[in-house]
Motif scaffolding. Structure first.
Motif, PDB file in Angstrom:
ATOM      1  N   LYS A  91       0.720  -1.214   0.051  1.00  0.00           N
ATOM      2  CA  LYS A  91      -0.061  -0.074   0.031  1.00  0.00           C
ATOM      3  C   LYS A  91       0.977   1.284   0.158  1.00  0.00           C
ATOM      4  CE  LYS A  91      -4.125  -1.876   2.112  1.00  0.00           C
ATOM      5  NZ  LYS A  91      -5.034  -1.651   3.222  1.00  0.00           N
ATOM      6  N   VAL A  92       1.986   1.254   0.707  1.00  0.00           N
ATOM      7  CA  VAL A  92       2.869   2.310   0.706  1.00  0.00           C
ATOM      8  C   VAL A  92       3.500   2.620  -0.472  1.00  0.00           C
ATOM      9  CG1 VAL A  92       5.001   3.112   1.693  1.00  0.00           C
ATOM     10  CG2 VAL A  92       3.179   2.277   3.117  1.00  0.00           C
ATOM     11  N   ASP A  93       4.035   1.434  -1.165  1.00  0.00           N
ATOM     12  CA  ASP A  93       4.612   1.466  -2.417  1.00  0.00           C
ATOM     13  C   ASP A  93       3.700   2.018  -3.530  1.00  0.00           C
ATOM     14  OD1 ASP A  93       7.042   0.408  -1.678  1.00  0.00           O
ATOM     15  OD2 ASP A  93       6.624  -1.341  -2.289  1.00  0.00           O
ATOM     16  N   SER A  94       2.243   1.542  -3.482  1.00  0.00           N
ATOM     17  CA  SER A  94       1.283   2.122  -4.545  1.00  0.00           C
ATOM     18  C   SER A  94       0.948   3.592  -4.049  1.00  0.00           C
ATOM     19  CB  SER A  94      -0.073   1.299  -4.479  1.00  0.00           C
ATOM     20  OG  SER A  94      -0.658   1.324  -3.344  1.00  0.00           O
ATOM     21  N   TYR A  95       1.108   4.212  -3.065  1.00  0.00           N
ATOM     22  CA  TYR A  95       0.721   5.374  -2.578  1.00  0.00           C
ATOM     23  C   TYR A  95       1.900   6.186  -3.230  1.00  0.00           C
ATOM     24  CZ  TYR A  95       0.383   9.671   0.198  1.00  0.00           C
ATOM     25  OH  TYR A  95       0.308  10.975   0.509  1.00  0.00           O
ATOM     26  N   LEU A  96       3.260   5.800  -2.858  1.00  0.00           N
ATOM     27  CA  LEU A  96       4.430   6.405  -3.412  1.00  0.00           C
ATOM     28  C   LEU A  96       4.398   6.657  -4.806  1.00  0.00           C
ATOM     29  CD1 LEU A  96       7.230   5.485  -0.681  1.00  0.00           C
ATOM     30  CD2 LEU A  96       6.007   7.591  -0.858  1.00  0.00           C
ATOM     31  N   ASN A  97       4.208   5.633  -5.497  1.00  0.00           N
ATOM     32  CA  ASN A  97       4.185   5.507  -7.217  1.00  0.00           C
ATOM     33  C   ASN A  97       3.128   6.489  -7.553  1.00  0.00           C
ATOM     34  OD1 ASN A  97       6.225   3.608  -7.308  1.00  0.00           O
ATOM     35  ND2 ASN A  97       4.611   1.921  -7.375  1.00  0.00           N
ATOM     36  N   LEU A  98       1.997   6.516  -6.731  1.00  0.00           N
ATOM     37  CA  LEU A  98       0.910   7.595  -7.348  1.00  0.00           C
ATOM     38  C   LEU A  98       1.581   8.961  -6.965  1.00  0.00           C
ATOM     39  CD1 LEU A  98      -1.797   7.972  -8.391  1.00  0.00           C
ATOM     40  CD2 LEU A  98      -2.601   7.843  -6.098  1.00  0.00           C
ATOM     41  N   LEU A  99       1.951   9.158  -5.749  1.00  0.00           N
ATOM     42  CA  LEU A  99       2.534  10.507  -5.502  1.00  0.00           C
ATOM     43  C   LEU A  99       3.734  11.017  -6.256  1.00  0.00           C
ATOM     44  CD1 LEU A  99       2.003  12.552  -2.929  1.00  0.00           C
ATOM     45  CD2 LEU A  99       3.883  11.330  -1.993  1.00  0.00           C
ATOM     46  N   GLY A 100       4.491   9.980  -6.774  1.00  0.00           N
ATOM     47  CA  GLY A 100       5.728  10.284  -7.479  1.00  0.00           C
ATOM     48  C   GLY A 100       5.313  10.855  -9.167  1.00  0.00           C
ATOM     49  N   LYS A 101       3.936  10.680  -9.196  1.00  0.00           N
ATOM     50  CA  LYS A 101       3.268  11.097 -10.673  1.00  0.00           C
ATOM     51  C   LYS A 101       3.129  12.546 -10.521  1.00  0.00           C
ATOM     52  CE  LYS A 101       2.074   6.350 -12.079  1.00  0.00           C
ATOM     53  NZ  LYS A 101       1.035   5.427 -12.231  1.00  0.00           N
ATOM     54  N   THR A 102       3.176  13.084  -9.431  1.00  0.00           N
ATOM     55  CA  THR A 102       2.692  14.406  -9.403  1.00  0.00           C
ATOM     56  C   THR A 102       4.011  15.371  -9.475  1.00  0.00           C
ATOM     57  OG1 THR A 102       2.959  14.456  -6.884  1.00  0.00           O
ATOM     58  CG2 THR A 102       1.041  14.119  -7.679  1.00  0.00           C
ATOM     59  N   PRO A 103       3.808  16.421 -10.225  1.00  0.00           N
ATOM     60  CA  PRO A 103       4.989  17.237 -10.737  1.00  0.00           C
ATOM     61  C   PRO A 103       5.761  17.511  -9.463  1.00  0.00           C
ATOM     62  CG  PRO A 103       3.208  17.882 -11.739  1.00  0.00           C
ATOM     63  CD  PRO A 103       2.584  16.824 -10.902  1.00  0.00           C
ATOM     64  N   GLU A 104       5.073  17.898  -8.302  1.00  0.00           N
ATOM     65  CA  GLU A 104       5.868  18.522  -7.399  1.00  0.00           C
ATOM     66  C   GLU A 104       6.890  17.515  -6.337  1.00  0.00           C
ATOM     67  OE1 GLU A 104       2.260  18.316  -6.564  1.00  0.00           O
ATOM     68  OE2 GLU A 104       1.969  19.690  -8.456  1.00  0.00           O
ATOM     69  N   HIS A 105       6.456  16.104  -6.625  1.00  0.00           N
ATOM     70  CA  HIS A 105       6.983  15.365  -5.977  1.00  0.00           C
ATOM     71  C   HIS A 105       8.007  14.217  -6.644  1.00  0.00           C
ATOM     72  CE1 HIS A 105       3.600  16.432  -3.334  1.00  0.00           C
ATOM     73  NE2 HIS A 105       4.717  16.246  -2.330  1.00  0.00           N
ATOM     74  N   THR A 106       7.785  14.420  -8.057  1.00  0.00           N
ATOM     75  CA  THR A 106       8.439  13.559  -8.772  1.00  0.00           C
ATOM     76  C   THR A 106      10.393  13.740  -8.622  1.00  0.00           C
ATOM     77  OG1 THR A 106       7.245  13.882 -10.678  1.00  0.00           O
ATOM     78  CG2 THR A 106       9.397  13.039 -11.314  1.00  0.00           C
TER      79      THR A 106
END
Length: 156
Positions: free
Chosen positions: A5-20
């Motif tokens: 769940k953490v990995d999927s959250y981080l992958n999703l978060l990583g798609k936002t320009p601010e966090h890439t």
């Protein structure tokens, strides 16, 4: 929270320009940490970690002075190995920073895959045979304990 769940959250978060950029940097640091731990003695891996590379200077954080001293002894060899891996490192800065909590240390130890030596079946049989020939003594107890621990880790 389970790790998937953490990995999927981080992958999703990583798609936002601010966090890439931040997550890309974190993944690279994790990869570099893994490489670094392969190059140093396994006994030391749990007591030191990478911090950053700035202008060719690699900062390594050691848990205590003894680990820092050993890293200084290994630094020429380690520097050559890192350069062979293509790292643009010309020097080291070794900092001592004691672990603040046992929880943090447990987490770090789980992340580091330290391979513990295991006895072969033949080795266990030889130790059992030796123990059978010994009278009751500390050596016999130690051999029995070693073989039992090996059996327990085999089942895990």
């Amino acid at each position: 929270m389970p790790s998937y769940k953490v990995d999927s959250y981080l992958n999703l978060l990583g798609k936002t320009p601010e966090h890439t950029d931040l997550l890309t940097l974190a993944r690279q640091l994790l990869k570099d940490q893994s490489t670094f731990h392969k190059l140093i003695p396994a006994q030391m891996a749990q007591y030191c970690r990478l911090s950053r590379i700035t202008n060719g200077k690699l900062t390594i954080v050691a848990e205590n002075g003894a680990i820092a001293a050993k890293l200084k002894q290994l630094s020429p060899t380690l520097l050559r190995k890192l350069q062979q891996y293509g790292w643009k490192v010309t020097s080291f800065q070794i900092l001592v920073q004691a672990q603040n909590s046992t929880e943090e240390k447990k987490y770090i130890n789980k992340q580091i895959d330290i391979k513990k030596p295991k006895l072969s079946e033949h080795g266990k049989a030889c130790f059992n045979q030796l123990a059978a020939t010994l009278p009751d003594c500390e050596l016999k107890k130690a051999i029995d304990s070693l073989v039992k621990k090996q059996e327990m880790t085999k089942n895990i």
